[in-house]
Design an enzyme around this catalytic site. Sequence first.
Site, short mmCIF file in Angstrom:
data_model
loop_
_atom_site.label_atom_id
_atom_site.label_comp_id
_atom_site.label_asym_id
_atom_site.label_seq_id
_atom_site.Cartn_x
_atom_site.Cartn_y
_atom_site.Cartn_z
CD GLU A 54 2.22 -2.32 1.84
OE1 GLU A 54 2.68 -1.16 1.81
OE2 GLU A 54 0.99 -2.57 1.83
CE LYS A 145 -1.03 2.63 1.04
NZ LYS A 145 0.36 2.39 1.49
#
Length: 225
Positions: A54, A145
């Site tokens: 990421e 998340k």
Amino acid sequence: MSSSSSSSRDPHRDPHPFAVIAAQRLLPVLRSTDADLAVRQTAGLLASGCRAVELTTSTPGWAGAVARTAPLADAHGRPALIGVGTVTTAAQAEAALDAGAGFLISPYPAPEVRAVARRREAVFIEGGFTPGEIASAVRAGGSAKVFPAHVGGPQFIRSLAAVLPDALIIPTGGIRLAEVRDWLDAGAAAVGIGSGLPADPAALAAVFADLAVPCDADCEQADSR
């Protein structure tokens, strides 16, 4: 590049990000000081057995870093899966997908990003902290998340997993490498970590080898690309 570009997933060729992330179980989150460093860090992670990384919009020139790393392969020759985190606006979402991002992540509920992801048929892991925010994200995209995860701790993840058993839950924020297994044991599909990974390539490779689980068919699809 238009919204109908090839940056949307082709399910016949691309591995599903959920499968890759869940098999890797540790998702590095790079908040680099510049794009060149982000590229070097990503290349080092890929060489050490990591496949999904990421990058974040907090890195100056992040879109260029995504475009440079998306075509790379991991240590096993599989196409890298480069995601973009801290995506909170429609413009950032469009730019990330145009650059070749394989998935988007926000730190909190982001309706603009959700709309772009739906239109572009892209994977969006929406952030949240309250049970309502997390459940909303899961209903929309099958994942969430949890941020900042350290506030609730592994027990919070255990409670969420009990009522969202099929969700891909990724706690991120304030988690140390030595604690990753506690979060996985609590029901996290993967854990986001932004610091504390070993600098030594061999030690870094050992971390990914120790935590990873075998890929399923959805994870390995891209090998024949």
